[in-house]
Design a protein around this motif. Structure first.
Motif, PDB file in Angstrom:
ATOM      1  N   MET A  28      42.521  33.685  33.685  1.00 11.06           N
ATOM      2  CA  MET A  28      43.239  34.485  33.808  1.00 11.06           C
ATOM      3  C   MET A  28      43.693  34.703  35.334  1.00 11.06           C
ATOM      4  SD  MET A  28      43.083  38.497  32.512  1.00 11.06           S
ATOM      5  CE  MET A  28      42.676  37.650  30.755  1.00 11.06           C
ATOM      6  N   THR A  29      44.976  34.624  35.447  1.00 10.24           N
ATOM      7  CA  THR A  29      45.508  34.579  36.884  1.00 10.24           C
ATOM      8  C   THR A  29      45.930  36.059  37.160  1.00 10.24           C
ATOM      9  OG1 THR A  29      47.701  34.508  36.159  1.00 10.24           O
ATOM     10  CG2 THR A  29      46.580  32.518  36.728  1.00 10.24           C
ATOM     11  N   THR A  30      46.202  36.529  38.510  1.00  8.17           N
ATOM     12  CA  THR A  30      46.231  37.796  38.904  1.00  8.17           C
ATOM     13  C   THR A  30      47.701  38.256  38.203  1.00  8.17           C
ATOM     14  OG1 THR A  30      45.436  37.363  40.862  1.00  8.17           O
ATOM     15  CG2 THR A  30      46.928  39.218  40.896  1.00  8.17           C
ATOM     16  N   SER A  31      48.722  37.257  38.085  1.00  4.79           N
ATOM     17  CA  SER A  31      49.988  37.632  37.606  1.00  4.79           C
ATOM     18  C   SER A  31      49.984  38.178  36.030  1.00  4.79           C
ATOM     19  CB  SER A  31      50.904  36.539  37.805  1.00  4.79           C
ATOM     20  OG  SER A  31      50.749  35.478  37.007  1.00  4.79           O
ATOM     21  N   ASP A  32      48.908  37.371  35.303  1.00  2.91           N
ATOM     22  CA  ASP A  32      48.627  37.427  34.056  1.00  2.91           C
ATOM     23  C   ASP A  32      48.390  39.032  33.627  1.00  2.91           C
ATOM     24  OD1 ASP A  32      49.188  35.119  33.226  1.00  2.91           O
ATOM     25  OD2 ASP A  32      47.442  34.655  33.460  1.00  2.91           O
ATOM     26  N   THR A  33      47.727  39.760  34.485  1.00  2.00           N
ATOM     27  CA  THR A  33      47.396  41.321  34.424  1.00  2.00           C
ATOM     28  C   THR A  33      48.338  42.310  35.011  1.00  2.00           C
ATOM     29  OG1 THR A  33      45.873  40.850  36.157  1.00  2.00           O
ATOM     30  CG2 THR A  33      44.943  40.659  34.153  1.00  2.00           C
ATOM     31  N   ALA A  34      48.691  41.746  36.323  1.00  2.00           N
ATOM     32  CA  ALA A  34      49.493  42.685  37.206  1.00  2.00           C
ATOM     33  C   ALA A  34      50.809  42.742  36.607  1.00  2.00           C
ATOM     34  CB  ALA A  34      49.714  42.272  38.419  1.00  2.00           C
ATOM     35  N   THR A  35      51.388  41.869  35.840  1.00  2.00           N
ATOM     36  CA  THR A  35      52.706  41.893  35.173  1.00  2.00           C
ATOM     37  C   THR A  35      52.641  42.452  33.607  1.00  2.00           C
ATOM     38  OG1 THR A  35      52.951  39.808  34.813  1.00  2.00           O
ATOM     39  CG2 THR A  35      53.569  40.449  36.991  1.00  2.00           C
ATOM     40  N   THR A  56      27.202  28.653  32.745  1.00  2.00           N
ATOM     41  CA  THR A  56      28.102  29.556  32.118  1.00  2.00           C
ATOM     42  C   THR A  56      27.770  30.992  32.609  1.00  2.00           C
ATOM     43  OG1 THR A  56      28.430  28.136  30.086  1.00  2.00           O
ATOM     44  CG2 THR A  56      29.255  30.594  30.111  1.00  2.00           C
ATOM     45  N   GLY A  57      26.595  31.534  32.343  1.00  2.00           N
ATOM     46  CA  GLY A  57      26.060  32.777  33.088  1.00  2.00           C
ATOM     47  C   GLY A  57      26.457  33.226  34.461  1.00  2.00           C
ATOM     48  N   ILE A  58      26.198  32.047  35.094  1.00  2.00           N
ATOM     49  CA  ILE A  58      26.188  32.416  36.657  1.00  2.00           C
ATOM     50  C   ILE A  58      27.632  32.166  36.913  1.00  2.00           C
ATOM     51  CG2 ILE A  58      25.445  31.444  38.775  1.00  2.00           C
ATOM     52  CD1 ILE A  58      23.061  30.883  37.851  1.00  2.00           C
ATOM     53  N   GLY A  59      28.367  31.336  36.244  1.00  2.00           N
ATOM     54  CA  GLY A  59      29.878  30.750  36.489  1.00  2.00           C
ATOM     55  C   GLY A  59      30.568  32.281  36.192  1.00  2.00           C
ATOM     56  N   GLN A  60      30.395  32.884  35.230  1.00  2.00           N
ATOM     57  CA  GLN A  60      31.157  34.011  34.782  1.00  2.00           C
ATOM     58  C   GLN A  60      30.689  35.236  35.889  1.00  2.00           C
ATOM     59  OE1 GLN A  60      33.271  34.016  31.473  1.00  2.00           O
ATOM     60  NE2 GLN A  60      32.901  32.207  32.478  1.00  2.00           N
ATOM     61  N   LEU A  61      29.470  35.293  36.316  1.00  2.00           N
ATOM     62  CA  LEU A  61      29.293  36.254  37.216  1.00  2.00           C
ATOM     63  C   LEU A  61      30.076  36.033  38.496  1.00  2.00           C
ATOM     64  CD1 LEU A  61      27.517  38.907  38.006  1.00  2.00           C
ATOM     65  CD2 LEU A  61      25.779  37.284  38.581  1.00  2.00           C
ATOM     66  N   VAL A  62      29.811  34.943  39.110  1.00  2.00           N
ATOM     67  CA  VAL A  62      30.777  34.293  40.242  1.00  2.00           C
ATOM     68  C   VAL A  62      31.986  34.971  40.170  1.00  2.00           C
ATOM     69  CG1 VAL A  62      31.509  32.422  41.786  1.00  2.00           C
ATOM     70  CG2 VAL A  62      29.114  32.441  41.144  1.00  2.00           C
ATOM     71  N   ALA A  63      32.781  34.303  38.815  1.00  2.00           N
ATOM     72  CA  ALA A  63      34.296  34.934  38.875  1.00  2.00           C
ATOM     73  C   ALA A  63      34.559  36.234  38.941  1.00  2.00           C
ATOM     74  CB  ALA A  63      34.787  34.253  37.392  1.00  2.00           C
ATOM     75  N   ALA A  64      33.419  36.981  38.165  1.00  2.00           N
ATOM     76  CA  ALA A  64      33.791  38.494  38.169  1.00  2.00           C
ATOM     77  C   ALA A  64      33.485  39.039  39.614  1.00  2.00           C
ATOM     78  CB  ALA A  64      32.719  39.152  37.191  1.00  2.00           C
ATOM     79  N   VAL A  65      32.623  38.580  40.310  1.00  2.00           N
ATOM     80  CA  VAL A  65      32.600  39.187  41.658  1.00  2.00           C
ATOM     81  C   VAL A  65      33.750  38.847  42.468  1.00  2.00           C
ATOM     82  CG1 VAL A  65      31.347  38.971  43.667  1.00  2.00           C
ATOM     83  CG2 VAL A  65      29.968  39.270  41.494  1.00  2.00           C
ATOM     84  N   TRP A  66      34.469  37.630  42.545  1.00  2.32           N
ATOM     85  CA  TRP A  66      35.600  36.995  42.935  1.00  2.32           C
ATOM     86  C   TRP A  66      36.741  38.019  42.669  1.00  2.32           C
ATOM     87  CZ3 TRP A  66      37.242  31.152  42.526  1.00  2.32           C
ATOM     88  CH2 TRP A  66      38.470  30.987  43.385  1.00  2.32           C
ATOM     89  N   ALA A  67      36.656  38.154  41.362  1.00  8.16           N
ATOM     90  CA  ALA A  67      37.971  38.891  40.671  1.00  8.16           C
ATOM     91  C   ALA A  67      37.909  40.239  41.411  1.00  8.16           C
ATOM     92  CB  ALA A  67      37.912  38.977  39.419  1.00  8.16           C
ATOM     93  N   ALA A  68      36.625  40.992  41.413  1.00 11.69           N
ATOM     94  CA  ALA A  68      36.311  42.359  42.008  1.00 11.69           C
ATOM     95  C   ALA A  68      36.780  42.103  43.429  1.00 11.69           C
ATOM     96  CB  ALA A  68      35.085  42.780  41.845  1.00 11.69           C
ATOM     97  N   SER A  94      40.745  44.206  38.712  1.00  9.16           N
ATOM     98  CA  SER A  94      39.632  45.132  38.139  1.00  9.16           C
ATOM     99  C   SER A  94      39.771  44.679  36.476  1.00  9.16           C
ATOM    100  CB  SER A  94      39.817  46.541  38.109  1.00  9.16           C
ATOM    101  OG  SER A  94      41.215  46.817  37.321  1.00  9.16           O
ATOM    102  N   ALA A  95      40.849  44.288  35.934  1.00 10.49           N
ATOM    103  CA  ALA A  95      40.778  43.605  34.538  1.00 10.49           C
ATOM    104  C   ALA A  95      40.105  42.494  34.401  1.00 10.49           C
ATOM    105  CB  ALA A  95      42.025  43.807  34.117  1.00 10.49           C
ATOM    106  N   VAL A  96      40.434  41.477  35.305  1.00 13.11           N
ATOM    107  CA  VAL A  96      39.887  40.165  35.271  1.00 13.11           C
ATOM    108  C   VAL A  96      38.270  40.227  35.643  1.00 13.11           C
ATOM    109  CG1 VAL A  96      39.906  38.025  36.428  1.00 13.11           C
ATOM    110  CG2 VAL A  96      42.126  39.180  36.252  1.00 13.11           C
ATOM    111  N   ALA A  97      37.951  41.147  36.320  1.00  9.98           N
ATOM    112  CA  ALA A  97      36.560  41.367  36.823  1.00  9.98           C
ATOM    113  C   ALA A  97      35.829  42.011  35.766  1.00  9.98           C
ATOM    114  CB  ALA A  97      36.268  42.084  38.091  1.00  9.98           C
ATOM    115  N   SER A  98      36.632  42.870  34.919  1.00 12.31           N
ATOM    116  CA  SER A  98      35.849  43.533  33.719  1.00 12.31           C
ATOM    117  C   SER A  98      35.687  42.191  32.419  1.00 12.31           C
ATOM    118  CB  SER A  98      36.712  44.380  33.214  1.00 12.31           C
ATOM    119  OG  SER A  98      36.305  44.833  31.879  1.00 12.31           O
ATOM    120  N   ILE A  99      36.682  41.511  32.447  1.00 17.57           N
ATOM    121  CA  ILE A  99      36.408  40.331  31.220  1.00 17.57           C
ATOM    122  C   ILE A  99      35.303  39.628  31.737  1.00 17.57           C
ATOM    123  CG2 ILE A  99      37.526  38.317  30.204  1.00 17.57           C
ATOM    124  CD1 ILE A  99      40.346  40.199  30.274  1.00 17.57           C
ATOM    125  N   PHE A 100      35.533  38.846  33.014  1.00 19.31           N
ATOM    126  CA  PHE A 100      34.651  37.983  33.419  1.00 19.31           C
ATOM    127  C   PHE A 100      33.080  38.780  33.415  1.00 19.31           C
ATOM    128  CE2 PHE A 100      38.038  35.184  35.283  1.00 19.31           C
ATOM    129  CZ  PHE A 100      37.869  34.149  34.130  1.00 19.31           C
TER     130      PHE A 100
END
Length: 216
Positions: free
Chosen positions: A1-8, A69-81, A86-92
């Motif tokens: 999910m990209t920034t533009s997917d959520t921001a727009t 998978t578990g660690i990858g999702q966590l890394v993506a969530a921290v990166w997005a945060a 916030s929406a992307v971080a929440s999903i990951f």
């Protein structure tokens, strides 16, 4: 999910929005890690459910699910945060919780970490599956303003969890295999989304993701 997917989301926008630039050391798209690590865990889980490994080898996908998978999702969530997504971080973050807790459940039941009697193992698995079915279904409903590909992904995950829940309660290997094939379906959609984010990241155009179910 990209920034533009959520921001727009919820506004009129082109079918393949260009990613919005970010500034700082975290530049980029967390989905480049989050999506492929989600896919690999899904494939491993699907293969387990359809019987690719013997019934007694329920822990076969745990190494992938925990370490990738578990660690990858966590890394993506921290990166997005860190990017303020916030929406992307929440999903990951939600799926980091799912995959890590799944791995812990399998290891805990296998090694009797939680003091759960063997006769209560099925009820414990049903509790896990019911809790996550409800949570992922809520996530699907909460993302109706995102492109429909994302809502479809979360909807398929909720369906897979519900089918595996029924298979667990009924002791049906046939239903379990059906759940595995639903897992493969959302893994395939995850592959499509990976091509989308990778195309954007390498200077190309994104793939069609469909209009949101709900507008602004």
């Amino acid at each position: 999910m990209t920034t533009s997917d959520t921001a727009t989301a919820g506004r009129a926008r082109p079918e393949n929005p260009e990613p919005e630039p970010n500034s700082g050391p975290l530049d980029g798209d967390p989905a480049l890690i989050g999506v492929p690590t989600f896919v690999v865990g899904s494939i491993a889980l699907g293969l387990t459910l359809v019987g690719f490994v013997p019934p007694g080898a329920a822990g076969a996908p745990v190494a992938i699910i925990l370490a990738a998978t578990g660690i990858g999702q966590l890394v993506a969530a921290v990166w997005a945060a860190g990017l303020g997504q916030s929406a992307v971080a929440s999903i990951f973050g939600i799926f980091s919780g799912f995959w890590l807790s799944y791995g812990l459940l399998v290891l805990g039941l296998t090694h009797h970490w939680f003091g759960i009697p063997e006769q209560s193992a099925t009820a414990t698995q049903a509790l896990f599956l019911a809790s996550w079915t409800v949570t992922v279904a809520l996530l699907a409903l909460a993302t109706l303003r995102l492109p429909v590909a994302y809502t479809s992904l979360f909807g398929l995950i909720a369906v897979a969890l519900a089918v595996v829940l029924l298979a667990t309660v009924m002791g049906s290997t046939g239903l379990q295999a059906v759940g595995g094939y639903v897992v493969f379906s959302f893994a395939a959609l995850g592959c499509y989304l990976f091509f989308h984010v990778m195309s954007l990241a390498t200077g190309g155009r994104g793939l069609p993701l469909g209009s949101p179910v709900l507008g602004s």
